[in-house]
Design an enzyme around this catalytic site. Structure first.
Site, PDB file in Angstrom:
ATOM      1  N   ASN A   9       0.793  -1.234   0.000  1.00 20.62           N
ATOM      2  CA  ASN A   9       0.000   0.000   0.000  1.00 20.62           C
ATOM      3  C   ASN A   9       0.823   1.281   0.000  1.00 20.62           C
ATOM      4  O   ASN A   9       0.263   2.371   0.057  1.00 20.62           O
ATOM      5  CB  ASN A   9      -0.960   0.006   1.192  1.00 20.62           C
ATOM      6  CG  ASN A   9      -2.026  -1.056   1.045  1.00 20.62           C
ATOM      7  OD1 ASN A   9      -2.396  -1.428  -0.061  1.00 20.62           O
ATOM      8  ND2 ASN A   9      -2.513  -1.558   2.156  1.00 20.62           N
ATOM      9  N   CYS A  10       2.107   1.191  -0.079  1.00 20.46           N
ATOM     10  CA  CYS A  10       2.993   2.360  -0.121  1.00 20.46           C
ATOM     11  C   CYS A  10       2.888   3.023  -1.503  1.00 20.46           C
ATOM     12  O   CYS A  10       2.938   2.343  -2.531  1.00 20.46           O
ATOM     13  CB  CYS A  10       4.416   1.889   0.141  1.00 20.46           C
ATOM     14  SG  CYS A  10       5.705   3.102  -0.152  1.00 20.46           S
TER      15      CYS A  10
END
Length: 118
Positions: A9-10
């Protein structure tokens, strides 16, 4: 085969995945949230990237007290590993490792040169 290390999710990881997918570059994904990095792999990261392996700009690092920060910057890889194995989000993302390539952080121009992308 390339392995990309990071957290799904970065935002920077999303750019990296997009780059790899758009350029048809095959890779395996090592998710820090689902697997614990081995000491041997961490040693390779530190040997290759030095102190850049630790993301000093991230919120995880900034939350640490000075004792932990000093350990992470000490160069004592075994002591560093004891800290990062429970807080892998302190590692710089993404890290790409392959037979003849090692990259840290996402820079489209650098990746294009190293991986043959556009």
């Amino acid at each position: 085969m390339l392995t990309i290390y990071g957290i799904k999710n970065c935002n920077t990881m999303k750019k990296a995945f997009d780059f790899l997918n758009q350029n048809g570059i095959a890779y395996e994904f090592f998710d820090y949230k689902k697997s614990v990095l081995s000491l041997e792999q961490f040693k390779k990261f530190v040997a290759t990237f030095g102190e850049k392996t630790i993301n000093k700009q991230g919120t995880t690092y900034r939350k640490f007290d000075d004792t932990i920060k000093n350990t992470l910057m000490s160069g004592d890889v075994s002591a560093m590993y004891e800290m990062i194995k429970d807080y892998q989000s302190v590692l710089k993302r993404p890290i790409i490792m392959g037979d003849d390539v090692a990259l840290i952080g996402f820079d489209e121009h650098e990746w294009g040169g190293a991986l043959g992308g556009e």
